[in-house]
Design a protein around this motif. Sequence first.
Motif, short mmCIF file in Angstrom:
data_model
loop_
_atom_site.label_atom_id
_atom_site.label_comp_id
_atom_site.label_asym_id
_atom_site.label_seq_id
_atom_site.Cartn_x
_atom_site.Cartn_y
_atom_site.Cartn_z
N GLY A 1 0.83 -1.20 0.00
CA GLY A 1 0.00 0.00 0.00
C GLY A 1 0.85 1.23 0.00
O GLY A 1 2.08 1.17 0.13
N ALA A 2 0.23 2.41 -0.12
CA ALA A 2 0.95 3.66 -0.16
C ALA A 2 1.52 3.97 1.21
O ALA A 2 0.87 3.78 2.23
N GLY A 3 2.71 4.46 1.21
CA GLY A 3 3.33 4.86 2.46
C GLY A 3 3.16 6.34 2.68
O GLY A 3 2.33 7.00 2.05
N VAL A 4 3.94 6.91 3.57
CA VAL A 4 3.93 8.34 3.82
C VAL A 4 4.54 9.04 2.60
O VAL A 4 5.58 8.60 2.09
N SER A 5 3.88 10.08 2.14
CA SER A 5 4.46 10.82 1.02
C SER A 5 4.71 12.26 1.44
O SER A 5 4.02 12.80 2.33
N GLN A 6 5.73 12.87 0.80
CA GLN A 6 6.10 14.24 1.12
C GLN A 6 6.34 14.99 -0.17
O GLN A 6 6.82 14.43 -1.15
N SER A 7 6.00 16.27 -0.14
CA SER A 7 6.26 17.10 -1.31
C SER A 7 6.59 18.51 -0.88
O SER A 7 6.10 18.98 0.17
#
Lengths: 115, 109
Positions: free
Chosen positions: A1-7
């Motif tokens: 599944g999707a993990g932590v994302s940062q932008s």
Amino acid sequence: GAGVSQSPRYKVAKRGQDVALRCDPISGHVSLFWYQQALGQGPEFLTYFQNEAQLDKSGLPSDRFFAERPEGSVSTLKIQRTQQEDSAVYLCASSNTWGQGNEQYVGPGTRLTVT
Amino acid sequence: AQRVTQPEKLLSVFKGAPVELKCNYSYSGSPELFWYVQYSRQRLQLLLRHISRESIKGFTADLNKGETSFHLKKPFAQEEDSAMYYCALSGMGAQKLVFGQGTRLTINP
């Protein structure tokens, strides 16, 4: 599944500019953390949210640093009037519960360079 | 105050040799200790925590409260173990992690 994302993943700012760093935690995770990692150092704690409540901001280095998580999901770390010493990787982490000993899932980080 | 010390910034061993990454902590209460790992071009991830008392990828770590240590050990190193390793602590009633400076482990073929 999707993990932590940062932008963004990389940000270059001129000294004195304001920046905003975004963190999308894993869906449903109640706890969210921000850490600052200077070159060659381990991550250092900045602040902690439980849902939308900022329960600990003892690590914020100055009043130029501000974090929010208004709806208990996405969080933004804002740095005003950036200085060269703010250059670092900013890590966001989330955890699905609270309490000592829970695994934190760490994002890829935003590398901030202040010129 | 809470503090985590990793005395070795760099550690290099040969494949098949035993490896031990040292971690000492300072905390007056009952801590939770963790090892996090960062492989090349990947994000920081949990390797193991003392509360689970498990072995992950052949690594183990024992909390020694008398020596305030939580050293990470593996009897036979593999090339894929090359990475940056961070020891971390969380204190009673707190979730935030206090990290050490990290040890870069290189496994030579």
